[in-house]
Every structure is written in structure tokens, then in C-alpha cells.
Design a protein around this motif. Structure first.
Motif, short mmCIF file in Angstrom:
data_model
loop_
_atom_site.label_atom_id
_atom_site.label_comp_id
_atom_site.label_asym_id
_atom_site.label_seq_id
_atom_site.Cartn_x
_atom_site.Cartn_y
_atom_site.Cartn_z
N ARG A 106 0.83 -1.09 0.13
CA ARG A 106 0.01 0.11 -0.03
C ARG A 106 1.03 1.22 -0.02
NH1 ARG A 106 -3.37 1.86 -1.75
NH2 ARG A 106 -4.51 3.15 0.11
N GLN A 151 1.91 2.17 -3.63
CA GLN A 151 0.79 2.55 -4.23
C GLN A 151 0.41 4.13 -3.94
OE1 GLN A 151 -2.34 -0.21 -3.11
NE2 GLN A 151 -1.71 -1.98 -4.46
N ILE A 152 0.29 4.39 -2.64
CA ILE A 152 0.15 5.61 -2.13
C ILE A 152 1.35 6.70 -2.63
CG2 ILE A 152 0.23 7.47 -0.08
CD1 ILE A 152 -1.24 4.91 1.35
N GLU A 169 3.02 6.46 -5.49
CA GLU A 169 2.64 6.63 -6.82
C GLU A 169 1.72 7.62 -7.16
OE1 GLU A 169 4.38 2.44 -8.84
OE2 GLU A 169 2.19 2.57 -8.26
N SER A 170 0.53 7.37 -6.39
CA SER A 170 -0.55 8.35 -6.70
C SER A 170 -0.60 9.62 -6.34
CB SER A 170 -1.87 7.55 -6.12
OG SER A 170 -1.75 7.48 -4.50
N LYS A 171 0.20 9.89 -4.89
CA LYS A 171 0.04 11.12 -4.07
C LYS A 171 1.48 11.87 -4.38
CE LYS A 171 -1.22 13.03 0.21
NZ LYS A 171 -1.96 12.66 1.65
N TYR A 172 2.50 11.20 -4.32
CA TYR A 172 3.79 11.78 -3.95
C TYR A 172 4.82 11.70 -5.33
CZ TYR A 172 2.31 12.08 0.84
OH TYR A 172 1.57 12.28 2.00
N ASP A 173 4.50 11.11 -6.38
CA ASP A 173 5.26 11.18 -7.40
C ASP A 173 5.80 12.72 -7.59
OD1 ASP A 173 6.46 11.38 -9.99
OD2 ASP A 173 5.20 9.79 -10.88
N LYS A 192 4.41 14.91 -10.39
CA LYS A 192 2.83 15.81 -10.00
C LYS A 192 3.11 16.84 -9.11
CE LYS A 192 0.55 11.16 -10.43
NZ LYS A 192 -0.16 10.06 -9.80
#
Length: 372
Positions: A347, A350-351, A353-357, A360
Motif C-alpha cells: 500500500r 501505491q500511495i 505513486e498516486s500522491k507523492y510522485d 506531480k
């Protein structure tokens, strides 16, 4: 168009701001850096110059409140800006923000941006620091009134600045997800399966929770749990620094395995199966993001900046600040449940990649600065 970035700590320029510098250059900007301790031949200076960055030395003392030294910093930054004439200036950490924003205003730099990466020593709840905190707050308020946008790395810090009138009413602010992490460079590494392996990476300061980590490690070792506890970092010049004799004692009695200061922390993260940061508060802790990207469950504190990285029970566990007992209990929980370690580590990735890349995060900053 020239962009000036001001820092107080040379090593942070590559580790924390490298991707942002590259993103600015990709937009066609000529990037200039102003920081102390970057003489000719310095490794960081050489790395920056090899990327086409123009480096300027400025006199700046990261710690202490010496009015004459700070006045020299302000004057040096003002002179630099009058000479370079940047279209934008962005500074981060306390003194660069204060004196960078004031110098930018005096030099009529068209766009001025402050990045609050954490509150630092002066803002910790300690009655002995009330006078220092009052001075820093007044200087911050003066400086941020001259910034066009102030970036924060967590909502708690923004709320504190608004509540205390450090950030004047009507001044624009923007919350970003920390400095981000390069998820391509920090790839998932297999979890070691040869026993519980914990890791903390931090400057060796009391406010990072280093003492709590060492005490929890001592207690768990006394239980005979077979766990190992690694520590990466160095003793920094700070009134809150861990003393050398404390570190020596932890190493001598086997409480921690001290790995020293590492240029590349990825092997250390790969060698642990749980990452721990018992900090009293952060902007957003970069080491946690790196551990998340590499697929590690996180134990950290329910404190500003730290709590944003963990959904309690999902990708890690949250514990109260300064609670050795709760930290020990959280560590034991993961020692006794390997399946939970595996699930939480997945998890975390996954977080990340989605939030802290980092791509982005930088896109948000560039857009806010009008550079997208």
C-alpha cells in the motif's frame, strides 16, 4: 528568463530540489542557485554546474540569531539579485525564506515564492524557546507579506501560520505533497525475510525522535525479539543535536547499528522491512516518501507532516509524539504479523505513486508560479 533558488543547506539542492531544478530548465529557464558552503570544487557545486546551473556563494548561517551575520546575508542576497536580475525567486527553510523574500522585494524581483518545508527548532512546544519563536514569527510575517505565494508541505503548518497571523490575510498560499519522490529511482525492493529489520534515517536531533527510537529498540531487544535497528544520519550543528556520547553508548551496547551518513540511502532502505520516523513534526518527511516508494510499511507520529503520509492501519501505524511505549507497541505489532508488513508495504508503494510522485508535485508548483 532567470530563476533564482535560495537554500541554506547545499546537499538539499540535489537530493530534495534536483527534480524541480530539472523541471525549471525544461521550461527554458536559466536556473541560478544561491547557498552557503559551496566553494569551487565542492561536490554539490560541481554536480549543479554540470547540469548547467549557475551557482553563487552567499554568507548564511543556518542556525543562531546573530543580527550582524543576518544583515550580511540580506545585503549579499540583495546585491546578487540586483546583479542577476531574476524574473522569479524561490527560497526554502527559515533564513532563506526570511532574507530571500525581503531581498527580493527590495530588489524588485517580479515574482517571489516561499516554500515552508517544516517549522524547525524555534516552533517546537517548549517554554525555553518562546522568545526565539516570537522573533522568528515576526520576521516570517514581515517576509511573507512580500511573497506572492507561500507553499506549504502540509495543512497543519498552513493553518498555524494563518492562525498566528504569520501569513497575512489575503496572501496566497498553496499546499503541495512535500518535495515528492522519484518513484522510478526508488523502486520496490524485496522485503528481507531474515527477521525484523527497522530503520530510521534522520539528522541526529532530538526533534527527529532519535532518542525515542533508541529507547524503544533497547526495550524490544530486552524482550529477546531478535529484531535489529539501524540508524542512518549524522550529528548536525543544532542546539537540539544528539550528543556524541549518546550515540556511542547506543552503538556500544548494541541498541542500534549506526550506518553513518549515506550519499545513497536506497541500500539501507532495501535492508529493512519497516521504516520508522518518530519525529515531533515535519514539512513532509522525504525519507518516509522514499521508504514508501520502495514498498516499506511506515511507523511515524501523529504529528504535522508525518500524519499525512500514513493511513493508520493501511500503509503503516501512527503513534503519539514522544511516546516510547506506543512506539514499542507498534514495532512489536509488526514483528508479530509478517502478513501485515507485506500488505502495508504494498500500500505504501501505491500511495507513493498516486500522491507523492515528484513529477506531480512539481507540476503543481510550476503551475502556481505561472511557469507551466
Amino acid at each position: 528568463m532567470r530563476f533564482l533558488m535560495i537554500a541554506s543547506y547545499a546537499e538539499s539542492l540535489i537530493a530534495f530540489r534536483g527534480p524541480l531544478i530539472a523541471a525549471l530548465q525544461e521550461k527554458g529557464l536559466e536556473v541560478h542557485i544561491a547557498a552557503p558552503d559551496l566553494p569551487a570544487g565542492h561536490q554539490v557545486r560541481a554536480a549543479l554546474e554540470s547540469r548547467g546551473v549557475v551557482v553563487h556563494h552567499v554568507p548564511l548561517q543556518r542556525t543562531g540569531m546573530n543580527p550582524l551575520a543576518d544583515a550580511r546575508t540580506l545585503l549579499a542576497l540583495h546585491r546578487l539579485m540586483r546583479r542577476v536580475r531574476p524574473a522569479c525567486v524561490m527560497s526554502y527553510t527559515i533564513k532563506p525564506v526570511i532574507y530571500g523574500m525581503l531581498a527580493g522585494w527590495l530588489a524588485r524581483v517580479p515574482r517571489r515564492f516561499a516554500l515552508i518545508t517544516g517549522l524547525g527548532y524555534a516552533f517546537r512546544e517548549d517554554s525555553g524557546r518562546s522568545r526565539l519563536r516570537a522573533v522568528v514569527q515576526r520576521l516570517y510575517a514581515l517576509a511573507l507579506s512580500r511573497a506572492h505565494t507561500t507553499f506549504f508541505q502540509n495543512p497543519d503548518d498552513e493553518a498555524l501560520f494563518r492562525r498566528a497571523d504569520i501569513l497575512p490575510a489575503g496572501k496566497r498560499s498553496c499546499i503541495v505533497n512535500g518535495s515528492g519522490v522519484d518513484v522510478a529511482s526508488f523502486e520496490v525492493a524485496p522485503l528481507p525475510d531474515d527477521g525484523p529489520r527497522f530503520l530510521l534515517i534522520a539528522r541526529l536531533l532530538g526533534d527527529k525522535g532519535v532518542r525515542e527510537y533508541a529507547e524503544a529498540a533497547r526495550r524490544i531487544r530486552a524482550r529477546g525479539a531478535g529484531a535489529r535497528f539501524s540508524l542512518v544520519g549524522w550529528i548536525d550543528a543544532s542546539p537540539d543535536a544528539i550528543a556524541q556520547h549518546e550515540l556511542d553508548a547506543w552503538v556500544a551496547d548494541g541498541t542500534v547499528d549506526f550506518l553513518g551518513r549515506l550519499a545513497d540511502v536506497r541500500p539501507a532502505i532495501a535492508g529493512c522491512n519497516v521504516y520508522v520516523l518518530p519525529s515531533y513534526g515535519e514539512g513532509t518527511p522525504r525519507s518516509v516518501l522514499e521508504a514508501m516508494a520502495m514498498g516499506r510499511p511506515i511507523i511515524t507520529t501523529d504529528a504535522p507532516g508525518c500524519r499525512e503520509t500514513v493511513v493508520d492501519g493501511d500503509n503503516g501505524l501512527l503513534v503519539p509524539v514522544k511516546s516510547v511505549g506506543a512506539l514499542e507497541q507498534a514495532m512489536m505489532q509488526l514483528i508479530e504479523d509478517w502478513e501485515q508488513v507485506v500488505r502495508m508495504g504494498q500500500r505504501s508503494r501505491q500511495i507513493a505513486e498516486s500522491k507523492y510522485d515528484v513529477r506531480k508535485v512539481n507540476a503543481v508548483m510550476l503551475r502556481e508560479m505561472g511557469l507551466e
